[in-house]
Scaffold this motif. Structure first.
Motif, PDB file in Angstrom:
ATOM      1  N   CYS A  66     -13.071  34.618 -18.193  1.00 43.30           N
ATOM      2  CA  CYS A  66     -13.113  34.656 -16.724  1.00 43.30           C
ATOM      3  C   CYS A  66     -12.411  33.496 -16.161  1.00 43.30           C
ATOM      4  O   CYS A  66     -11.455  33.644 -15.165  1.00 43.30           O
ATOM      5  N   ARG A  67     -13.043  32.333 -16.618  1.00 40.08           N
ATOM      6  CA  ARG A  67     -12.458  30.987 -15.892  1.00 40.08           C
ATOM      7  C   ARG A  67     -11.254  30.968 -16.230  1.00 40.08           C
ATOM      8  O   ARG A  67     -10.067  30.391 -15.221  1.00 40.08           O
ATOM      9  N   CYS A  68     -10.619  31.138 -17.595  1.00 38.80           N
ATOM     10  CA  CYS A  68      -9.060  31.097 -17.658  1.00 38.80           C
ATOM     11  C   CYS A  68      -8.390  31.960 -16.773  1.00 38.80           C
ATOM     12  O   CYS A  68      -7.197  31.471 -16.382  1.00 38.80           O
ATOM     13  N   GLN A  69      -8.652  33.075 -16.619  1.00 34.67           N
ATOM     14  CA  GLN A  69      -7.986  33.927 -15.811  1.00 34.67           C
ATOM     15  C   GLN A  69      -7.983  33.500 -14.137  1.00 34.67           C
ATOM     16  O   GLN A  69      -6.959  33.611 -13.679  1.00 34.67           O
ATOM     17  N   LEU A  70      -8.951  33.087 -13.820  1.00 37.85           N
ATOM     18  CA  LEU A  70      -9.014  32.581 -12.233  1.00 37.85           C
ATOM     19  C   LEU A  70      -8.297  31.577 -12.111  1.00 37.85           C
ATOM     20  O   LEU A  70      -7.640  31.013 -11.397  1.00 37.85           O
ATOM     21  N   LEU A  79     -11.183  38.446  -7.507  1.00 35.88           N
ATOM     22  CA  LEU A  79     -12.501  38.504  -7.155  1.00 35.88           C
ATOM     23  C   LEU A  79     -13.529  39.377  -8.072  1.00 35.88           C
ATOM     24  O   LEU A  79     -14.530  39.021  -8.358  1.00 35.88           O
ATOM     25  N   GLU A  80     -12.718  40.528  -8.788  1.00 36.02           N
ATOM     26  CA  GLU A  80     -13.475  41.132  -9.833  1.00 36.02           C
ATOM     27  C   GLU A  80     -13.841  40.234 -10.900  1.00 36.02           C
ATOM     28  O   GLU A  80     -14.743  40.267 -11.638  1.00 36.02           O
ATOM     29  N   GLY A 110     -14.963  26.316  -8.559  1.00 40.75           N
ATOM     30  CA  GLY A 110     -14.532  25.350  -9.400  1.00 40.75           C
ATOM     31  C   GLY A 110     -13.471  24.397  -8.672  1.00 40.75           C
ATOM     32  O   GLY A 110     -13.127  25.034  -7.480  1.00 40.75           O
ATOM     33  N   ALA A 111     -12.841  23.693  -9.191  1.00 43.09           N
ATOM     34  CA  ALA A 111     -12.129  22.832  -8.362  1.00 43.09           C
ATOM     35  C   ALA A 111     -10.876  23.232  -8.230  1.00 43.09           C
ATOM     36  O   ALA A 111     -10.419  24.061  -9.264  1.00 43.09           O
ATOM     37  N   SER A 112     -10.024  23.148  -7.224  1.00 42.91           N
ATOM     38  CA  SER A 112      -8.881  23.723  -7.150  1.00 42.91           C
ATOM     39  C   SER A 112      -7.665  22.658  -6.814  1.00 42.91           C
ATOM     40  O   SER A 112      -7.888  21.589  -7.060  1.00 42.91           O
ATOM     41  N   LEU A 155      -9.922  29.421  -8.615  1.00 38.55           N
ATOM     42  CA  LEU A 155     -11.316  28.904  -9.049  1.00 38.55           C
ATOM     43  C   LEU A 155     -12.126  28.641  -7.923  1.00 38.55           C
ATOM     44  O   LEU A 155     -13.361  28.407  -8.349  1.00 38.55           O
ATOM     45  N   ASP A 156     -11.593  28.694  -6.792  1.00 37.44           N
ATOM     46  CA  ASP A 156     -12.383  28.614  -5.705  1.00 37.44           C
ATOM     47  C   ASP A 156     -13.597  29.853  -5.623  1.00 37.44           C
ATOM     48  O   ASP A 156     -14.862  29.533  -5.090  1.00 37.44           O
TER      49      ASP A 156
END
Length: 155
Positions: free
Chosen positions: A138-142, A103-104, A153-155, A148-149
């Motif tokens: 951040c996107r890579c970490q998520l 979340l962070e 982003g698509a999950s 990614l939700d």
């Protein structure tokens, strides 16, 4: 189990395999996250969900100018903060505050996206590129966390 390399020194085969292990593919990371969540106590799962929803609502309201907020929206900010506090206390008692890390990262992503829009309007394209780098990180970490939700982003 010990093996001998070409020079003659003994090495552990299981250590060599562990060093060559690649990160999990996104789908596998998502499945693992769901599996881990399935074994968490229900109050912990509820606390994470409540915290995420309250933080999302708080983030929506806090970016707006105070003069544009209605009294109900001011109450929503206060209630969001109280909900996040209660949920954090549940997670702290269970020793599971690490569940809030995605979340962070998602919050950092949203702030970078908003900052990038402001920089683009001001024609600061170098600054915009830096914000986009932050968003990619951040996107890579998520994606690795299977969350990614949190940024749509698509999950």
């Amino acid at each position: 189990m010990a093996t001998t390399d070409l020079i003659g020194a003994q090495t552990r085969a299981d250590h060599a395999v562990a060093a060559a292990t690649a990160p999990l593919p996104p789908k596998a990371a998502e499945a693992l996250a769901r599996l881990e969540t399935a074994f968490l106590p229900l109050d912990v799962v509820r606390a994470v969900t409540q915290y995420e929803m309250a933080a999302f609502r708080y983030d929506q309201l806090i970016v707006r100018p105070a003069s544009s907020l209605s009294p109900a929206e001011f109450d929503a900010i206060r209630l969001s903060q109280e909900t996040m506090t209660r949920a954090f206390m549940v997670l702290a008692e269970a020793g599971q505050t690490s569940l809030l890390a995605p979340l962070e990262v998602a919050t950092s992503y949203r702030y970078a996206a908003a900052h990038c829009q402001e920089l683009a309007k001001a024609a600061d394209f170098d600054g915009c590129l830096a914000a986009q780098d932050e968003m990619r990180m951040c996107r890579c970490q998520l994606e690795q966390a299977g969350r990614l939700d949190l940024i749509g982003g698509a999950s």
